[in-house]
Design an enzyme around this catalytic site. Structure first.
Site: not given
Ligand code: AGP
Length: 600
Positions: A103-104
């Site tokens: 995530n990111g």
């Protein structure tokens, strides 16, 4: 922005498949373009596909699964590459030695991808994430052990990430975070990780919030957190006091309706221990002795920005200079803030990239930063000087409802404390709000209004003073979940252009409470649209004669302007909900949106 989960069960632990699917269902609010899992059990078994979690569930070869104790999972909101099977996580290296969820955003992924391609790697997706398993495999091939290969690969990354990886050949999940949330969970027979606590609250309430730059190794027998230098870190275990039921729908058709109905409870929780009716004092011990000595600057996005507008007016009315910026428009080069300034980030999730960027800019010039947030341990909570929690409990529906009410309430407390202007009347009014909302929930005719006007060309919302942000919020909710054009206006602005838009097919919602100057002026604006044949829905406490010009009335109890705006908003939430329901929309997960927007 995505949701990740990981699990390592001990001998008598749960089935990883069940834990991962369960957790992903709680994380879908973070994105639902695709979902995937990797089970590690003498090899890596990846299953992933485009679409919501339900698509993954139907595609799983259940007869061949079960019994695995280790795995990772992902639910995606696309950033690099469109939603597709290939772009779904987990991603693996070419030999499937390692599978990774992320995530990111990896900012230097193009350079890394070019280098890996030159070295003979064939990429299967358009994602930034895929460089990670290939890098890890590269360092494994160079002879590094699992953990060293993971750490060395991570050290090559620039950007924001919460990453979890499983390997072929070792019973472990490795994880790391930098500027993206990651929480660890500890149960008697297993260890968990997730982007957020609801991912595993069903299994444990014992959590560790990983800090930026920290790594975690989860095995069947231990959970070890280490720093960038590889040394073990003593972490503190916190107990989460959410009921696992809080993270379910509790019999409602949608989380949004459940969360609308939770507002009385959420507000009581926000006020708990903070209001003293006898003296009129408000205690926000979390803010310490903080008192602004000049301009207070709010930064926020979407619904939270509407709450920030309320906070701004509250302070201005109390003689404290204040201004609100959409966080994406905030630029510390253009806005004079310095070490004397107080900058307040209003953010439900505490992870919104635009708001975090603005807060980080404020931090960098030495301003005092405050987070008004719902999520304990969120980036905003950790990176600001002071935190005021709104205590609304988990909000799953993408459309913010109860958190807006709690933000309005919390900012009323903050403005009172910042300005040192206490009043028993205000405390009494605040105390009355939960019951007032309950009476609206019990008696609202919003559903009939929705049935009457669904299918309209557009919906307009007008209000003045504290009701102006509520008009904006009413329109945001309507467009977000019905996919119909909706717009909110300061009532006085209508005649400066938007009036050209109104027709018999564009109902206008007017928020009018009290019988003062602002009510009178808004009624004049109502007359202007009524004279043009536009249906009018008045959200009113009946103190003025606006009902005379209205086709429908949505009643709210009489109160002060600020508290009645909290209650009036509930009627607009219900109208939006029932209108979207008429259309059969995906109410909790509207198209193209995600709950927590962690990209700029
Ligand atoms: C509102 O319904 C939306 N979910 C959205 O506008 C949201 O308020 C915005 O993205 C900001 O989120 P935050 O409060 O988590 O920072």
């Amino acid at each position: 922005m995505c949701g990740i989960i990981g699990y390592v069960g001990a001998e008598h632990g749960d089935d990883a498949l069940e834990v991962l699917l369960d957790g992903l269902s709680q994380l879908e609010y973070r994105g639902y373009d695709s979902a995937g899992i990797a089970l590690a059990d003498g090899g890596i078994n990846v299953h992933k596909c485009q679409g919501e979690l339900s698509a993954l569930k139907s595609a799983l070869p259940m007869e061949r699964l079960g019994g695995e104790k280790i795995g990772i999972g992902h639910t995606r909101w696309s950033t690099h590459g469109p939603p597709s099977d290939a772009n779904s996580h987990p991603h693996t290296d070419m030999d499937e030695q390692v599978a990774v969820v992320h995530n990111g955003i990896i900012e230097n992924y193009q350079q890394l991808r070019d280098d890996l391609t030159d070295a003979g790697v064939e990429f299967q997706s358009d994602t930034d994430t895929e460089v990670v398993p290939h890098l890890i495999a590269h360092y494994r091939d160079e002879g590094l052990d699992y953990e060293a290969a993971f750490r060395t690969a991570i050290n090559r990354l620039e950007g924001s990430y919460a990453i979890a990886a499983v390997f072929d050949g070792i019973e472990a999940v490795y994880a790391v975070r930098n500027e993206s949330p990651l929480v660890l969970g500890i149960a008697d027979d297993g260890y968990f990780l997730g982007s957020d606590v609801p991912a595993f609250i069903k299994y444990t309430d014992q959590v560790i919030y990983l800090e930026d730059g920290q790594f975690a190794r989860l095995t069947p027998t231990e959970l070890v957190v280490t720093g960038e230098n590889g040394r073990t870190i003593e972490t503190s275990i916190e107990t989460i006091n959410w009921d696992p039921e809080d993270a379910g729908k509790s019999g409602y058709d949608h989380y949004m309706l459940k969360e609308i109905n939770e507002q009385p409870t959420a507000l009581r929780e926000c006020f708990r221990g903070r209001l003293d009716e006898l003296t009129g004092r408000i205690e926000l011990s979390e803010l310490g002795a903080l008192k602004p000595d000049g301009m207070v600057t709010f930064v926020a996005c979407g619904t939270s920005y509407h709450a920030a507008m309320v906070g701004t007016r509250l302070l201005q009315e109390r003689g404290v200079p204040a201004q609100a910026f959409l966080a994406s428009e905030f630029d510390s080069d253009a806005v004079p803030i310095d070490s004397e300034s107080v900058v307040v980030g209003v953010t439900q999730s505490g992870e919104t990239a635009d708001t975090m960027r603005a807060l980080r800019e404020a931090n960098s010039v030495g301003a005092t930063t405050v987070a008004v947030t719902n999520v304990v341990g969120s980036s905003a909570a950790r990176e600001t000087d002071e935190v005021l929690y709104i205590r609304a409990g988990p909000e799953i529906s993408v459309a913010a409802t109860k958190t807006f009410a709690s933000q309005q309430a919390a900012l009323t407390l903050l403005a009172t404390v910042f300005s040192d202007q206490y009043s028993r009347k205000l405390v009494q009014e605040l105390r009355a709000v939960p019951d007032q909302i309950q009476s609206v929930l019990d008696t609202s005719s919003a559903r009939e209004v929705a049935e009457t006007y669904h299918g309209s060309d557009a919906y307009f919302f007008i209000g003045r003073g504290y009701h102006y942000p509520v008009a904006l919020e009413g329109a945001l909710k309507m467009k977000e979940i019905t996919y119909t054009h909706a717009e909110g206006f300061a009532a006085g602005e209508l005649k400066h252009g938007p009036l050209a838009l109104v027709s018999e097919d564009t109902p206008i919602f007017a928020i009018v409470t009290g019988d003062g100057r602002l009510a009178e002026k808004t009624i004049s604006n109502v007359k202007e649209v009524e004279a043009r044949g536009t249906p009018v829905v008045a959200v009113t406490d009946g103190e003025s004669n606006v009902e005379r010009y209205a086709d429908h009335v949505l009643k709210v109890p009489a109160s002060s302007a600020v508290t009645s705006s909290i209650v009036a908003n509930v009627q607009l939430q219900l109208v939006a909900y029932w209108t979207a329901n008429e259309f059969g929309r995906s109410i909790d997960k509207p198209r193209n949106l995600a709950k927590s927007v962690t990209v700029e």
